[in-house]
Each structure stands twice: as structure tokens, then as C-alpha cells.
Design a protein around this motif. Structure first.
Motif, PDB file in Angstrom:
ATOM      1  N   GLY A 103       0.745  -1.254   0.033  1.00  0.00           N
ATOM      2  CA  GLY A 103      -0.136   0.021   0.007  1.00  0.00           C
ATOM      3  C   GLY A 103       0.888   1.230   0.030  1.00  0.00           C
ATOM      4  O   GLY A 103       2.122   1.157  -0.120  1.00  0.00           O
ATOM      5  N   GLU A 104       0.219   2.453   0.079  1.00  0.00           N
ATOM      6  CA  GLU A 104       0.985   3.669  -0.075  1.00  0.00           C
ATOM      7  C   GLU A 104       1.633   3.792   1.291  1.00  0.00           C
ATOM      8  O   GLU A 104       2.923   4.430   1.146  1.00  0.00           O
ATOM      9  N   ASP A 105       1.152   3.569   2.265  1.00  0.00           N
ATOM     10  CA  ASP A 105       1.840   3.770   3.710  1.00  0.00           C
ATOM     11  C   ASP A 105       2.435   2.731   4.402  1.00  0.00           C
ATOM     12  O   ASP A 105       2.965   2.716   5.493  1.00  0.00           O
ATOM     13  N   GLU A 106       2.060   1.275   3.874  1.00  0.00           N
ATOM     14  CA  GLU A 106       2.395   0.057   4.576  1.00  0.00           C
ATOM     15  C   GLU A 106       2.450  -1.165   3.615  1.00  0.00           C
ATOM     16  O   GLU A 106       1.921  -0.856   2.712  1.00  0.00           O
ATOM     17  N   GLU A 107       3.161  -1.877   4.177  1.00  0.00           N
ATOM     18  CA  GLU A 107       3.371  -3.418   3.622  1.00  0.00           C
ATOM     19  C   GLU A 107       3.360  -4.361   4.668  1.00  0.00           C
ATOM     20  O   GLU A 107       3.283  -4.115   5.592  1.00  0.00           O
ATOM     21  N   LEU A 108       2.847  -5.557   3.860  1.00  0.00           N
ATOM     22  CA  LEU A 108       2.638  -6.711   4.817  1.00  0.00           C
ATOM     23  C   LEU A 108       3.000  -7.844   4.177  1.00  0.00           C
ATOM     24  O   LEU A 108       2.830  -8.090   2.932  1.00  0.00           O
ATOM     25  N   LEU A 109       3.701  -8.668   4.769  1.00  0.00           N
ATOM     26  CA  LEU A 109       4.491 -10.002   4.249  1.00  0.00           C
ATOM     27  C   LEU A 109       3.843 -11.300   4.989  1.00  0.00           C
ATOM     28  O   LEU A 109       4.288 -11.310   6.423  1.00  0.00           O
ATOM     29  N   ILE A 110       3.313 -12.088   4.387  1.00  0.00           N
ATOM     30  CA  ILE A 110       2.997 -13.403   5.146  1.00  0.00           C
ATOM     31  C   ILE A 110       3.454 -14.608   4.591  1.00  0.00           C
ATOM     32  O   ILE A 110       3.642 -14.909   3.398  1.00  0.00           O
ATOM     33  N   SER A 128       2.001 -19.581   9.824  1.00  0.00           N
ATOM     34  CA  SER A 128       2.332 -18.352   9.176  1.00  0.00           C
ATOM     35  C   SER A 128       2.636 -17.442   9.842  1.00  0.00           C
ATOM     36  O   SER A 128       2.036 -17.287  10.975  1.00  0.00           O
ATOM     37  N   LEU A 129       3.720 -16.603   9.555  1.00  0.00           N
ATOM     38  CA  LEU A 129       4.236 -15.354  10.028  1.00  0.00           C
ATOM     39  C   LEU A 129       3.930 -14.332   9.410  1.00  0.00           C
ATOM     40  O   LEU A 129       4.137 -14.059   8.293  1.00  0.00           O
ATOM     41  N   ILE A 130       3.126 -13.118   9.824  1.00  0.00           N
ATOM     42  CA  ILE A 130       2.548 -11.917   9.377  1.00  0.00           C
ATOM     43  C   ILE A 130       3.148 -10.943   9.978  1.00  0.00           C
ATOM     44  O   ILE A 130       3.312 -10.453  11.192  1.00  0.00           O
ATOM     45  N   ILE A 131       3.997 -10.245   8.830  1.00  0.00           N
ATOM     46  CA  ILE A 131       5.214  -9.259   9.461  1.00  0.00           C
ATOM     47  C   ILE A 131       4.676  -7.991   8.727  1.00  0.00           C
ATOM     48  O   ILE A 131       4.436  -7.769   7.572  1.00  0.00           O
ATOM     49  N   SER A 132       4.426  -7.019   9.482  1.00  0.00           N
ATOM     50  CA  SER A 132       4.186  -5.724   9.116  1.00  0.00           C
ATOM     51  C   SER A 132       5.447  -5.080   8.851  1.00  0.00           C
ATOM     52  O   SER A 132       6.326  -4.856   9.552  1.00  0.00           O
ATOM     53  N   ILE A 133       5.717  -4.397   7.641  1.00  0.00           N
ATOM     54  CA  ILE A 133       6.754  -4.116   7.127  1.00  0.00           C
ATOM     55  C   ILE A 133       6.746  -2.555   7.464  1.00  0.00           C
ATOM     56  O   ILE A 133       6.358  -1.747   6.553  1.00  0.00           O
ATOM     57  N   ASP A 134       7.524  -2.068   8.394  1.00  0.00           N
ATOM     58  CA  ASP A 134       7.362  -0.428   8.707  1.00  0.00           C
ATOM     59  C   ASP A 134       8.692   0.049   7.972  1.00  0.00           C
ATOM     60  O   ASP A 134       9.795  -0.442   7.602  1.00  0.00           O
ATOM     61  N   HIS A 135       8.135   1.413   7.302  1.00  0.00           N
ATOM     62  CA  HIS A 135       8.991   1.738   6.208  1.00  0.00           C
ATOM     63  C   HIS A 135      10.525   2.163   6.970  1.00  0.00           C
ATOM     64  O   HIS A 135      11.385   2.356   6.381  1.00  0.00           O
ATOM     65  N   LYS A 136      10.235   2.718   8.198  1.00  0.00           N
ATOM     66  CA  LYS A 136      11.612   3.033   8.795  1.00  0.00           C
ATOM     67  C   LYS A 136      12.673   1.874   9.188  1.00  0.00           C
ATOM     68  O   LYS A 136      13.714   2.064   9.140  1.00  0.00           O
ATOM     69  N   ALA A 139      12.450  -1.673   5.870  1.00  0.00           N
ATOM     70  CA  ALA A 139      12.212  -1.244   4.335  1.00  0.00           C
ATOM     71  C   ALA A 139      12.898  -2.395   3.759  1.00  0.00           C
ATOM     72  O   ALA A 139      12.499  -2.783   2.703  1.00  0.00           O
ATOM     73  N   PRO A 140      14.283  -2.790   4.016  1.00  0.00           N
ATOM     74  CA  PRO A 140      14.666  -3.849   3.189  1.00  0.00           C
ATOM     75  C   PRO A 140      13.872  -5.036   3.014  1.00  0.00           C
ATOM     76  O   PRO A 140      14.060  -5.912   2.129  1.00  0.00           O
ATOM     77  N   MET A 141      12.955  -5.579   3.769  1.00  0.00           N
ATOM     78  CA  MET A 141      12.249  -6.844   3.689  1.00  0.00           C
ATOM     79  C   MET A 141      11.493  -6.627   2.469  1.00  0.00           C
ATOM     80  O   MET A 141      11.424  -7.702   1.715  1.00  0.00           O
ATOM     81  N   GLN A 142      10.794  -5.647   2.128  1.00  0.00           N
ATOM     82  CA  GLN A 142      10.017  -5.298   0.794  1.00  0.00           C
ATOM     83  C   GLN A 142      10.912  -5.589  -0.395  1.00  0.00           C
ATOM     84  O   GLN A 142      10.675  -6.205  -1.387  1.00  0.00           O
ATOM     85  N   GLU A 143      12.231  -4.866  -0.018  1.00  0.00           N
ATOM     86  CA  GLU A 143      12.986  -5.092  -1.283  1.00  0.00           C
ATOM     87  C   GLU A 143      13.585  -6.448  -1.438  1.00  0.00           C
ATOM     88  O   GLU A 143      13.693  -6.718  -2.703  1.00  0.00           O
ATOM     89  N   ARG A 144      13.959  -7.027  -0.574  1.00  0.00           N
ATOM     90  CA  ARG A 144      14.476  -8.453  -0.434  1.00  0.00           C
ATOM     91  C   ARG A 144      13.130  -9.274  -1.318  1.00  0.00           C
ATOM     92  O   ARG A 144      13.583 -10.316  -2.079  1.00  0.00           O
TER      93      ARG A 144
END
Length: 413
Positions: A103-110, A128-136, A139-144
Motif C-alpha cells: 500500500g501507499e503507507d504500509e506493506e505486509l508479508l505473510i 504463518s508469520l505475518i510481518i508488518s513492514i515498517d518503512h523506517k 524497509a529492506p524486507m520489501q526490497e528482498r
């Protein structure tokens, strides 16, 4: 961060539905080993609405070990922005299970063990592990994750982009996928053989059920407008067939101008199996309730009719009617009129008319229950009749005599 242990503290299927409708995200990326209609059709409205609201869905699906079906990919194709199949012509399997919301403000990885199937999303013991990807901080989690997707797409011939239905048909023709019901038949045939030779050493685990999905207009069974519904029928309660179970019919010639009318028996002569204690038990030796019971109708209440939606090749066709006909053309049995239309007004009878010839006669026609008024239909060659018979929990005639065509019910345990 949250650990979801299905079914003990919820189901991933319900969580996905909530996330798709939360309004927080505009992109969903799916990377899973298996996909089945049992999972996709329970998310189909959520997918459609997500796309209609401007969202994107990108899916990367494996086809190893018979875990992905023809119907699932057919249903996914019009509901994805991009669809890719991952497969290696070696013993290496694609076994990821990841769902990524952006999303514009957050990402989520399951990340976990949940495939895109009814069992994986609702009934299996999964985690399953639900991980809220905080931009601060994260951030590298979404990039990976995006790097992982790029790695998949760089696999050249092991990553196939699915652009049209012909691509899925080619996978079927070359044996990479099967029709879902045929896979179920193979599994049940092996299970029936194994159970004869094996003592059970374990219990049945934790009891779970696929979700009952509410429909837009309930009740689904409505009285015929020509006659008032008798008072006796008002208190009638019928145990519905289990979600995921399949009924199949030997079609033979069929009736109707488009050869689109399928007879559904009131009472069926048993060939094999024991309906005692189930919805099909009528208290008579050698008989079971007729095929119409599978669709949630009391066979004796002939004043009722019911409209169902049939999903065929990934498209929903509404207003297929089950009724008990009267008049000079009535034959004393219920009928399913396969006559529905899709959202654009296209008739299923036109789809089932190939080069001017009706497609359904002299085939095996199966219906798998998704919910009380929603079933997906598959069509098979008559030559596969013995496979269907061997895999059936209940095998019977679609009528009260041996002159009737054969039918069977296959359990999806």
C-alpha cells in the motif's frame, strides 16, 4: 509481527479476505506451490472487487506434485494482473508460500505453509508469520521480496508467463496439470486401496470446516410462483452436502433443445457404499436419497425450485434452475437446467455448443460444491467412467431402477 496457527487462532483465508477489503493496499503478490479452486473460488469476489477498485494481483504458482489444477489457473487468469507458472524439469520443486500486500503507507508479508487451496487457507493445520513492514525499520524486507520475484522471473524457461487460456490448455494437454476432480479421483482411489491394507494408527486431528459463504439473496430455495408452498414444508430442515464434495453423472443423450437438461433423481438405487447416518439416508435398504439432495433440496417437496451459479472454466454463470417439471413433458424426476448467463449476458449453452454440436451429451459431468448455491462444473470423457466409479464413496443409479444412468458422490476429506 504475528504468528497465525491455523485453525487454532484463525484461518489465513479469512485474514486474506479482510486484507483485500481493508482499503489499505493496492497490490497483492502471491507466490505459492499449489492452487486449487477450493481456495480461489472462496476468494473470487474479494479478488474481483480488489481489481475493480484499482488494485493489482500478481501470482507465481507452482505445478509440481499435482498440487495445482486446471480449473484453478483458469479462474485465476482473468483475476490477475500477471500470472506466472514456476517449474523445473528436474526434481527441484517450487515450494514457496508467500502473500505480500503493498500500500501507499504500509506493506505486509505473510510467510508460512499455506497454499492457495481450501485446505491451505482454512482447514489444514498450518502456520504463518505475518510481518508488518515498517518503512523506517523494515524497509529492506520489501526490497528482498521484490528481489525474490525478480529472481523467479530470471529463470527463463522455468518461469512461464500465462497470457491466455490457450497457455493453460497447453499445460493440461502436456500433463503438467490435471482437472481438479480427476486429481481427487486419483487420490481417493489410492486412499481406498490403502485403507484396505492398513490399520489406522492416528486420530482425525482437529475438526474444521470450510467457511459457509453467505449469498446475496437467501433463502436459496424458493417456492414455485404457480402454487403456494405447503405448510409442512415451512419447518423442513435439510442437512446440506459437505463443502468440497463432488457429484458426477453419466450424461448419455440428455434432453432439452440444447441438450442442456440433466435429470436429478428423487430416489436412487444403490450400487455400493453405505449412506446410513448421512444426509442421503432414507431408511430403506439398497436405496439412498436422490441426486437432487446433493444440491440441498428436499426430494419430496416438488413445489420448490432453486437457482444455482455454475462456475465453468473460470466463469460464473447465474440462474441455472433446479425444478420438478409438470405437464406433458414431465418425466417424474427433478431436472437441472444448465442455462445460466455470465455477468455480460453470455449464455453457458453457447459456450457448450461446439461447431454447432452440444458438448455435454455422452460425457461425465461433475459438480463440486463451493457453497449452497455455487458449484463448479467439469466435463470428462465417457471412457473415464470406471475411474469415477472406483473413487466414489456412494455409487448409485440416477433413479430407482437399474435402467437409470449411473452417478456417484466423491468425498473430499
Amino acid at each position: 509481527m504475528e504468528l497465525l496457527t491455523q485453525p487454532f487462532n484463525g484461518s489465513l483465508g479469512n485474514r486474506l479476505k479482510e486484507l483485500l477489503r481493508s482499503g489499505k493496499f493496492n497490490e497483492l503478490n502471491i507466490a505459492v506451490a499449489f492452487a486449487k479452486n477450493s481456495g480461489i473460488l472462496r476468494l473470487i469476489n474479494d479478488f474481483d472487487d480488489f481489481l475493480e477498485n484499482g488494485g493489482k494481483i500478481n501470482a507465481y504458482i507452482g505445478v509440481d506434485l499435482g498440487g495445482t489444477s486446471y480449473e484453478a489457473l483458469t479462474a485465476l487468469l482473468p483475476r490477475t494482473t500477471s500470472l506466472h507458472i514456476i517449474h523445473a524439469e528436474t526434481t527441484q520443486s517450487f515450494h514457496s508460500k508467500m502473500y505480500n500486500f503493498v500500500g501507499e503507507d504500509e506493506e505486509l508479508l505473510i510467510v508460512g505453509s499455506n497454499n492457495l487451496t481450501g485446505g491451505g487457507l482454512w482447514t489444514n493445520l498450518e502456520s504463518s508469520l505475518i510481518i508488518s513492514i515498517d518503512h523506517k525499520d523494515n524497509a529492506p524486507m520489501q526490497e528482498r521480496f521484490y528481489q525474490y520475484i525478480e529472481n523467479l522471473e530470471s529463470l527463463d524457461n522455468s518461469c512461464m508467463s500465462i497470457k491466455e487460456q490457450e497457455d493453460i490448455d497447453r499445460l493440461l494437454q502436456n500433463g503438467y496439470i490435471e482437472k481438479e476432480v480427476f486429481t481427487l479421483i486419483q487420490q481417493n482411489s489410492k486412499k481406498n486401496k490403502d485403507e484396505k491394507n492398513t490399520n489406522k494408527l492416528f486420530g482425525d486431528g482437529k475438526s474444521t470446516q470450510l467457511p459457509r459463504l453467505k449469498t446475496q439473496s437467501e433463502p436459496q430455495t424458493s417456492p414455485s410462483p404457480q402454487k403456494p408452498e405447503p405448510v409442512a414444508a415451512l419447518n423442513f430442515s435439510i442437512p446440506a452436502s459437505r463443502g468440497g464434495d463432488t457429484i458426477w453423472f453419466e450424461a448419455r443423450a440428455m434432453t432439452g433443445g440444447s441438450r442442456n437438461i440433466l435429470d436429478l433423481s428423487m430416489k436412487s438405487l444403490l450400487i455400493s457404499g453405505n449412506p446410513q447416518g448421512t444426509a442421503y439416508d432414507i431408511g430403506e435398504s439398497n436405496y439412498m436419497s436422490g441426486a437432487v439432495k446433493f444440491f440441498g433440496i428436499d426430494p419430496t417437496n416438488t413445489l420448490n425450485h432453486k437457482d444455482i451459479t455454475i462456475n465453468y472454466n473460470g466463469i460464473d454463470y447465474n440462474d441455472n434452475t433446479i425444478l420438478f417439471p409438470e405437464g406433458s413433458k414431465a418425466n417424474g424426476t427433478w431436472r437441472l437446467q444448465i442455462k445460466g448467463k455470465d455477468a455480460s449476458g453470455n449464455k453457458i449453452t453457447e459456450v457448450l455448443n461446439l461447431a454447432g454440436r452440444p458438448y455435454l451429451p455422452h460425457k461425465i459431468i461433475s459438480f463440486t460444491k463451493i457453497k449452497d448455491d455455487y458449484y463448479f462444473m467439469s466435463v470428462f470423457s465417457e471412457s473415464q467412467l470406471n475411474f469415477f466409479k472406483k473413487a466414489s464413496w456412494l455409487l448409485a443409479f440416477n433413479g430407482s431402477t437399474e435402467k437409470a444412468r449411473q452417478m456417484g458422490i466423491i468425498r473430499n476429506d
